[in-house]
Enzyme design. Structure first.
Site, PDB file in Angstrom:
ATOM      1  N   GLU A  76       3.405 -11.945   5.388  1.00 12.93           N
ATOM      2  CA  GLU A  76       3.887 -12.345   4.147  1.00 12.93           C
ATOM      3  C   GLU A  76       5.606 -12.119   4.131  1.00 12.93           C
ATOM      4  O   GLU A  76       6.226 -12.018   2.893  1.00 12.93           O
ATOM      5  CB  GLU A  76       3.341 -11.442   3.083  1.00 12.93           C
ATOM      6  CG  GLU A  76       1.680 -11.652   2.982  1.00 12.93           C
ATOM      7  CD  GLU A  76       1.249 -10.613   1.891  1.00 12.93           C
ATOM      8  OE1 GLU A  76       1.570  -9.564   1.866  1.00 12.93           O
ATOM      9  OE2 GLU A  76       0.272 -11.047   1.151  1.00 12.93           O
ATOM     10  N   HIS A  95       5.732  -3.911  -0.268  1.00 13.57           N
ATOM     11  CA  HIS A  95       4.508  -4.423  -0.698  1.00 13.57           C
ATOM     12  C   HIS A  95       3.226  -3.685  -0.157  1.00 13.57           C
ATOM     13  O   HIS A  95       3.172  -3.148   0.881  1.00 13.57           O
ATOM     14  CB  HIS A  95       4.281  -5.950  -0.389  1.00 13.57           C
ATOM     15  CG  HIS A  95       2.896  -6.384  -0.523  1.00 13.57           C
ATOM     16  ND1 HIS A  95       2.369  -6.510  -1.901  1.00 13.57           N
ATOM     17  CD2 HIS A  95       1.929  -6.835   0.318  1.00 13.57           C
ATOM     18  CE1 HIS A  95       1.328  -6.988  -1.758  1.00 13.57           C
ATOM     19  NE2 HIS A  95       1.092  -7.340  -0.382  1.00 13.57           N
ATOM     20  N   HIS A  97      -0.937  -2.144  -1.907  1.00 16.40           N
ATOM     21  CA  HIS A  97      -2.111  -2.537  -2.818  1.00 16.40           C
ATOM     22  C   HIS A  97      -2.665  -1.071  -3.346  1.00 16.40           C
ATOM     23  O   HIS A  97      -3.639  -0.774  -3.192  1.00 16.40           O
ATOM     24  CB  HIS A  97      -3.180  -3.073  -2.096  1.00 16.40           C
ATOM     25  CG  HIS A  97      -3.072  -4.334  -1.205  1.00 16.40           C
ATOM     26  ND1 HIS A  97      -3.976  -4.741  -0.257  1.00 16.40           N
ATOM     27  CD2 HIS A  97      -1.842  -5.259  -1.425  1.00 16.40           C
ATOM     28  CE1 HIS A  97      -3.158  -5.827   0.219  1.00 16.40           C
ATOM     29  NE2 HIS A  97      -2.097  -6.041  -0.396  1.00 16.40           N
ATOM     30  N   HIS A 158      -4.051  -8.989  -6.437  1.00 12.09           N
ATOM     31  CA  HIS A 158      -3.324  -9.004  -4.923  1.00 12.09           C
ATOM     32  C   HIS A 158      -2.783  -7.415  -4.932  1.00 12.09           C
ATOM     33  O   HIS A 158      -3.269  -6.741  -3.977  1.00 12.09           O
ATOM     34  CB  HIS A 158      -2.382 -10.004  -4.582  1.00 12.09           C
ATOM     35  CG  HIS A 158      -1.645  -9.936  -3.313  1.00 12.09           C
ATOM     36  ND1 HIS A 158      -0.854 -11.077  -3.029  1.00 12.09           N
ATOM     37  CD2 HIS A 158      -1.799  -9.172  -2.326  1.00 12.09           C
ATOM     38  CE1 HIS A 158      -0.553 -10.802  -1.614  1.00 12.09           C
ATOM     39  NE2 HIS A 158      -1.000  -9.650  -1.429  1.00 12.09           N
TER      40      HIS A 158
END
Length: 280
Positions: A76, A95, A97, A158
């Site tokens: 990513e 980033h 989750h 996401h």
């Protein structure tokens, strides 16, 4: 200024914290930091963030070309590169989750209600970027819409993305988003939210300078009292805060919520106990 070796160690530590807190599972998530004016230090693809070592990191240029490292950079990477292009002030991108915040992202509910003074002061609001296929050019395009005005956002179905002037600042914003999501979920399960009034929100915005907080954009004007077009999440931070009429806390009007939550007392108690346990 941090050395390359210390930044590698910091990435390992942030990855360890993310994994320990359950913000990532398996090989999820990615981290990057600026390494000088034209290089980035980034986590590699296909590695659990809880078990990284400093030598695993990759060095790329701002166009994504790998300059150093035995492994390939994060799948990513394009999302990270877009952030750095749009925000010269940003020195780190995280980033992950986080489960509760990602639940809001899956439900399509932004974290933009004026619930906690600390969140209004530090983050302002947390919008949702439109769904984009991970690891494709769609993802940086979705992030581009909000990144100039926000230091944190949800990614539809996401996860979450945060940025900062240094690596730990970016990571702590991820902690704040997940903490905010847990508190918001508990309040909604209890069936009642008191929101900070619009007047209190603007008072908190004035305090940002006194606290030494430099947000990327101001809080948007009240869309009721101004032109709706003035509340553009690309240029300012949309915060849901009703006029208080002299009151600082105003009961939320939940009549327009996306769905009504129906739970038995036992189910509600179990969820609240679990959420409180996670807040400790």
């Amino acid at each position: 200024m941090s050395t390359e070796s210390s930044l590698r160690a910091d990435i390992v530590e942030v990855g360890r914290r993310m994994y320990a807190r359950g913000y990532t599972a398996s090989n999820d998530g990615n981290i990057s930091v600026r390494l000088g004016a034209d290089r980035l230090l980034m986590t590699p693809k296909s590695v659990c963030k809880g078990f990284m070592t400093p030598d695993m990191m990759c060095i790329t240029d701002l166009d994504g070309r790998k300059l150093q490292g035995d492994r390939d950079p994060s799948s990513e990477m394009l999302m990270h590169l877009e952030v750095y292009r749009q925000r010269p002030d940003v020195a780190a991108v995280v980033h992950a989750h986080p489960p509760t915040a990602t639940g809001f992202a899956v439900a399509g509910i932004p974290l933009d209600r004026a619930v906690l003074a600390e969140v209004v002061t530090t983050l302002g609001s947390v919008p949702i970027a439109e769904y984009a296929t991970p690891s494709t050019i769609e993802l940086p395009e979705a992030v581009r819409k909000y990144i100039k005005a926000h230091d944190g956002m949800l990614l539809a179905n996401h996860g979450a993305l945060t940025v900062g002037a240094d690596l730990f600042a970016a990571y702590f914003k991820m902690e704040t988003i997940e903490h905010f999501a847990k508190i918001s979920l508990v309040a909604r399960l209890l069936g009642r939210e008191n929101l900070l009034s619009r007047e209190e929100v603007m008072r908190l915005q004035q305090l940002r300078g006194a606290y030494g907080i430099a947000p990327p954009a101001p809080i948007c004007p009240d869309p009721v009292a101004s032109e709706p077009s003035a509340a553009d999440p690309a240029t300012c931070q949309v915060v849901q805060a009703p006029s208080g009429g002299g009151l600082r806390l105003v009961p939320a009007d939940n009549s327009g919520d996306e769905a009504e939550i129906r739970l038995t007392y036992r189910e509600l108690s179990a969820l609240i106990e679990d959420a409180i346990r996670n807040l400790r």
